[in-house]
Scaffold this motif. Structure first.
Motif, PDB file in Angstrom:
ATOM      1  N   GLY A   1       0.778  -1.231   0.000  1.00  0.00           N
ATOM      2  CA  GLY A   1       0.000   0.000   0.000  1.00  0.00           C
ATOM      3  C   GLY A   1       0.805   1.274   0.000  1.00  0.00           C
ATOM      4  N   GLN A   2       2.136   1.169   0.080  1.00  0.00           N
ATOM      5  CA  GLN A   2       2.955   2.382   0.143  1.00  0.00           C
ATOM      6  C   GLN A   2       3.819   2.516  -1.098  1.00  0.00           C
ATOM      7  N   LEU A   3       3.966   3.745  -1.548  1.00  0.00           N
ATOM      8  CA  LEU A   3       4.791   4.007  -2.724  1.00  0.00           C
ATOM      9  C   LEU A   3       6.251   4.027  -2.277  1.00  0.00           C
ATOM     10  N   ILE A   4       7.027   3.087  -2.817  1.00  0.00           N
ATOM     11  CA  ILE A   4       8.414   3.012  -2.329  1.00  0.00           C
ATOM     12  C   ILE A   4       9.396   3.582  -3.350  1.00  0.00           C
ATOM     13  N   PHE A   5       8.895   3.808  -4.563  1.00  0.00           N
ATOM     14  CA  PHE A   5       9.759   4.440  -5.571  1.00  0.00           C
ATOM     15  C   PHE A   5       8.866   5.120  -6.591  1.00  0.00           C
ATOM     16  N   GLN A   6       9.265   6.302  -7.039  1.00  0.00           N
ATOM     17  CA  GLN A   6       8.528   6.964  -8.117  1.00  0.00           C
ATOM     18  C   GLN A   6       9.464   7.898  -8.856  1.00  0.00           C
ATOM     19  N   ASP A   7       9.706   7.598 -10.089  1.00  0.00           N
ATOM     20  CA  ASP A   7      10.558   8.462 -10.920  1.00  0.00           C
ATOM     21  C   ASP A   7      10.571   7.902 -12.333  1.00  0.00           C
ATOM     22  N   SER A   8      11.485   8.442 -13.140  1.00  0.00           N
ATOM     23  CA  SER A   8      11.566   7.935 -14.512  1.00  0.00           C
ATOM     24  C   SER A   8      12.233   6.563 -14.505  1.00  0.00           C
ATOM     25  N   LEU A   9      12.058   5.845 -15.593  1.00  0.00           N
ATOM     26  CA  LEU A   9      12.638   4.504 -15.687  1.00  0.00           C
ATOM     27  C   LEU A   9      14.166   4.603 -15.644  1.00  0.00           C
ATOM     28  N   ALA A  10      14.678   5.703 -16.221  1.00  0.00           N
ATOM     29  CA  ALA A  10      16.130   5.893 -16.243  1.00  0.00           C
ATOM     30  C   ALA A  10      16.681   5.953 -14.814  1.00  0.00           C
ATOM     31  N   VAL A  11      15.955   6.655 -13.949  1.00  0.00           N
ATOM     32  CA  VAL A  11      16.414   6.771 -12.551  1.00  0.00           C
ATOM     33  C   VAL A  11      16.331   5.403 -11.866  1.00  0.00           C
ATOM     34  N   LEU A  12      15.301   4.653 -12.203  1.00  0.00           N
ATOM     35  CA  LEU A  12      15.186   3.310 -11.607  1.00  0.00           C
ATOM     36  C   LEU A  12      16.403   2.475 -12.000  1.00  0.00           C
ATOM     37  N   HIS A  13      16.804   2.641 -13.262  1.00  0.00           N
ATOM     38  CA  HIS A  13      17.952   1.858 -13.719  1.00  0.00           C
ATOM     39  C   HIS A  13      19.253   2.260 -13.041  1.00  0.00           C
ATOM     40  N   GLU A  14      19.275   3.501 -12.541  1.00  0.00           N
ATOM     41  CA  GLU A  14      20.479   3.915 -11.808  1.00  0.00           C
ATOM     42  C   GLU A  14      20.650   3.090 -10.537  1.00  0.00           C
ATOM     43  N   HIS A  15      19.508   2.573 -10.054  1.00  0.00           N
ATOM     44  CA  HIS A  15      19.579   1.693  -8.877  1.00  0.00           C
ATOM     45  C   HIS A  15      20.197   0.351  -9.254  1.00  0.00           C
ATOM     46  N   SER A  16      20.210   0.132 -10.572  1.00  0.00           N
ATOM     47  CA  SER A  16      20.703  -1.151 -11.048  1.00  0.00           C
ATOM     48  C   SER A  16      22.232  -1.124 -11.082  1.00  0.00           C
ATOM     49  N   ARG A  17      22.831  -0.792  -9.956  1.00  0.00           N
ATOM     50  CA  ARG A  17      24.284  -0.652  -9.920  1.00  0.00           C
ATOM     51  C   ARG A  17      24.968  -2.016  -9.998  1.00  0.00           C
ATOM     52  N   LEU A  18      26.230  -1.931 -10.286  1.00  0.00           N
ATOM     53  CA  LEU A  18      27.010  -3.167 -10.396  1.00  0.00           C
ATOM     54  C   LEU A  18      27.227  -3.802  -9.035  1.00  0.00           C
ATOM     55  N   GLN A  19      27.324  -5.093  -9.014  1.00  0.00           N
ATOM     56  CA  GLN A  19      27.786  -5.775  -7.814  1.00  0.00           C
ATOM     57  C   GLN A  19      28.785  -6.837  -8.276  1.00  0.00           C
ATOM     58  N   LEU A  20      29.578  -7.305  -7.367  1.00  0.00           N
ATOM     59  CA  LEU A  20      30.630  -8.258  -7.749  1.00  0.00           C
ATOM     60  C   LEU A  20      30.351  -9.632  -7.194  1.00  0.00           C
ATOM     61  N   LEU A  21      30.420 -10.619  -8.071  1.00  0.00           N
ATOM     62  CA  LEU A  21      30.272 -12.007  -7.634  1.00  0.00           C
ATOM     63  C   LEU A  21      31.675 -12.486  -7.248  1.00  0.00           C
ATOM     64  N   LEU A  22      31.754 -12.979  -6.043  1.00  0.00           N
ATOM     65  CA  LEU A  22      33.058 -13.384  -5.510  1.00  0.00           C
ATOM     66  C   LEU A  22      33.049 -14.878  -5.280  1.00  0.00           C
ATOM     67  N   LYS A  23      33.959 -15.585  -5.959  1.00  0.00           N
ATOM     68  CA  LYS A  23      34.020 -17.036  -5.783  1.00  0.00           C
ATOM     69  C   LYS A  23      35.282 -17.362  -4.997  1.00  0.00           C
ATOM     70  N   THR A  24      35.116 -17.976  -3.836  1.00  0.00           N
ATOM     71  CA  THR A  24      36.284 -18.318  -3.002  1.00  0.00           C
ATOM     72  C   THR A  24      36.284 -19.816  -2.717  1.00  0.00           C
ATOM     73  N   ASP A  25      37.322 -20.283  -2.039  1.00  0.00           N
ATOM     74  CA  ASP A  25      37.330 -21.720  -1.689  1.00  0.00           C
ATOM     75  C   ASP A  25      36.514 -21.978  -0.435  1.00  0.00           C
ATOM     76  N   ASN A  26      36.057 -20.913   0.251  1.00  0.00           N
ATOM     77  CA  ASN A  26      35.176 -21.084   1.418  1.00  0.00           C
ATOM     78  C   ASN A  26      34.320 -19.816   1.583  1.00  0.00           C
ATOM     79  N   ASP A  27      33.176 -19.808   0.902  1.00  0.00           N
ATOM     80  CA  ASP A  27      32.329 -18.607   0.874  1.00  0.00           C
ATOM     81  C   ASP A  27      31.807 -18.224   2.252  1.00  0.00           C
ATOM     82  N   ASP A  28      31.444 -19.214   3.076  1.00  0.00           N
ATOM     83  CA  ASP A  28      30.886 -18.906   4.404  1.00  0.00           C
ATOM     84  C   ASP A  28      31.911 -18.161   5.257  1.00  0.00           C
ATOM     85  N   ARG A  29      33.122 -18.694   5.230  1.00  0.00           N
ATOM     86  CA  ARG A  29      34.184 -18.072   6.037  1.00  0.00           C
ATOM     87  C   ARG A  29      34.523 -16.689   5.475  1.00  0.00           C
TER      88      ARG A  29
END
Lengths: 304, 254
Positions: free
Chosen positions: A209-237
């Motif tokens: 029921g609450q508006l959590i985002f409102q703007d142009s689609l371009a601004v929404l895509h700015e939220h689509s920032r990069l993140q890095l997938l990190l593969k290690t020999d022990n992810d939990d640690r």
């Protein structure tokens, strides 16, 4: 762009539950406004509130520059078209006869019927009884009814619901063409982010029921920032070490991600892990999907 | 340019195409014609001397049995298309809910009017064909038709409300059927209790009554004065019931 729809603190409660909660919508003229949210978020109720089908507990609504009330509701709505949830039709009558009824009620000449049937490409099926139509045809007929009288504003509630991929594509192309061809503003609701990505110029995201985002689609895509997938020999640690070092990281679907791809942070993360004896096997860039953006905005996993 | 209300009424007419709703009052009327034929061909000659009174006594009973169902079926046929096609949410963006209620009611009234007129013709026709010897009192005929039409109208308003508020038409039709029985049974209740059941009001304003002689076993029909005050009070109640029905329907969010 001047807003065509404005709501201020719009609220609708059923019992103690607020289905729409202090909603401040602003839909710019000439836009295709994608109104997004998971099922049960309050999209349909909001559209019904805009159309005066449901009475708000508090807040105000302005459509086409005029504040809507019981006296002027129908006069304002005469300049709008709507398609709410499932298509509305009289099954015992033909498509043409269904549109005749709308023409009578809207006080629009019947010659308009041929124009809207051409827009939705249904000239060939106009004399068939609507109960014999497929869902896609009923949906297109509903759209034709909404287009009668060439309204300045269209409110479409999940217009692609139940359609096959070809039907979805067809409706999508039609909606996309409306602002440029006929100068309409379109508010279209959907629970599918990917669909909005292909249609909307502006986006409003509603959740509980609450508006959590409102703007142009371009601004929404700015939220689509990069993140890095990190593969290690022990992810939990590795996750524990990164958290201890106050480096923003998370584990999703059994995979470890660095929340930022900022160079200094990547260097710090790799050094910390190497110093702790965790082997870094791979680092790869990943774009956030729209689902991830929703998760980022709401903190909740939803199926979109 | 047609006014908004006339356009809305015209739209109701457009919706009714291919529904053949006029057949409904015709079928119920046909049943009454057959019943009247059977009744009058089996009547004793002395009964035919008061043939009009006989009809004015029997037809309200017949109406009590049949007309609640006719009102239920008419309302159901008029409203079912809106429920099935999920059209209310579209219609309410073009017209006020109250106006839709009024227009639907007027459309339903049209068929009840056909039936009432048909029943009037049935009485006239029966008098000619069976050669009733008593003179027809036009005021009695008008009173009979006014009662038939008014009671049917209030039942139509109730049925229309049920039909517009129900997702399935089974409930309103069942209510119509229950109404038939309630109306019929109410005729055997003490008057104050019988007046609580609107379905039995067809027989509440009789134009004729009977007197049965135990020894000769002869039924004698005689005219009774029309209870105008009671009828006017009833008209007021009808108006209130109609407003209540309209309010209930308008309050429902779609």
């Amino acid at each position: 762009m001047k807003p065509v729809i404005t709501t201020e603190a719009l609220t609708k409660q059923y019992g103690s539950k607020a289905v729409v909660n202090c909603l401040d919508l602003s839909v710019p003229a000439g836009s295709i406004y994608g109104f997004l949210g998971p099922n049960g978020a309050g999209k349909s109720t909001t559209i019904k509130l805009l159309l005066g089908l449901v009475k708000p507990n508090s807040g105000s609504i302005k459509l086409l520059g005029r504040e809507i009330n019981e006296k002027n509701r129908l006069s304002i709505l005469s300049q709008t078209g709507s398609l709410i949830e499932s298509p509305a039709y009289y099954g015992h009558l033909s498509g043409f006869e269904n549109l005749q009824i709308i023409c009578t009620l809207k006080n629009v000449p019947e010659t308009e019927i041929y124009r809207v049937l051409k827009i939705v490409r249904m000239e060939g099926q106009k004399d068939k009884k609507v109960r014999e139509y497929s869902l896609g045809m009923k949906q297109r007929l509903g759209l034709a009814a909404a287009l009668l009288g060439n309204p300045g504003l269209l409110l479409l509630d999940e217009p692609t619901n139940g359609l096959d991929p070809a039907g979805i594509q067809e409706i999508r192309e039609l909606i996309c063409s409306l602002p440029n061809r006929y100068g309409m503003t379109v508010l279209v609701s959907s629970h599918l982010l990917s669909e909005m990505d292909q249609m909307a110029t502006h986006v409003g995201i509603i959740d509980k029921g609450q508006l959590i985002f409102q703007d142009s689609l371009a601004v929404l895509h700015e939220h689509s920032r990069l993140q890095l997938l990190l593969k290690t020999d022990n992810d939990d640690r590795a996750l524990q070490i990164l958290k201890r070092s106050e480096i923003s990281a998370e584990q999703k679907g059994g995979k470890l991600y660095l929340r930022s791809a900022e160079d200094s942070l990547v260097i710090k993360a790799v050094s910390v892990l190497a110093a702790s004896g965790v082997g870094v096997l791979r680092l790869s860039e990943q774009q956030m999907s729209l689902e991830d953006i929703f998760l980022h905005l709401t903190g909740r996993q939803v199926s979109l | 340019m047609k006014s908004l209300f006339i356009r809305q009424l015209y739209a109701e007419r457009q919706k009714g195409r291919k529904k053949h709703l006029s057949l409904l009052p015709l079928c119920f009327l046909l049943f009454q014609v057959l019943w009247a034929l059977w009744q009058l061909t089996h009547a004793a000659p002395e009964e035919l001397e008061t043939g009009y009174l006989l009809l004015f006594h029997h037809l309200p009973l017949m109406n009590t049995i049949l007309l609640p169902m006719l009102a239920a079926v008419i309302a159901s046929r008029l409203c079912d298309m809106e429920i099935k096609g999920d059209t209310l949410k579209l219609l309410y963006t073009m017209q006020k809910p109250a106006q839709l209620f009024h227009c639907k009611f007027l459309m339903g009234l049209k068929y009840l009017f056909y039936f009432t007129m048909g029943q009037g013709l049935l009485i006239l026709g029966a008098g000619k064909i069976c050669r009733f010897t008593d003179p027809l009192k036009w005021t009695m005929l008008a009173e009979h038709m006014a009662v038939t039409f008014t009671v049917s109208a209030v039942l139509l308003a109730i049925q229309q409300t049920l039909s517009l508020l129900s997702a399935s038409q089974l409930l309103p039709l069942a209510a119509g059927l229950v109404g038939c029985f309630l109306g019929l049974f109410s005729l055997f209740f003490p008057t104050p209790i019988a007046r609580l059941f609107i379905w039995g009001y067809y027989a509440a304003f009789p134009a004729a009554s009977t007197d049965w002689e135990r020894d000769s076993k002869i039924v004698r029909y005689f005219e009774v004065p029309f209870p105008m005050t009671g009828f006017l009070l009833f008209l007021g109640t009808v108006f209130i019931i109609y407003l209540l029905c309209k309010t209930l329907t308008v309050r429902k969010e779609v």
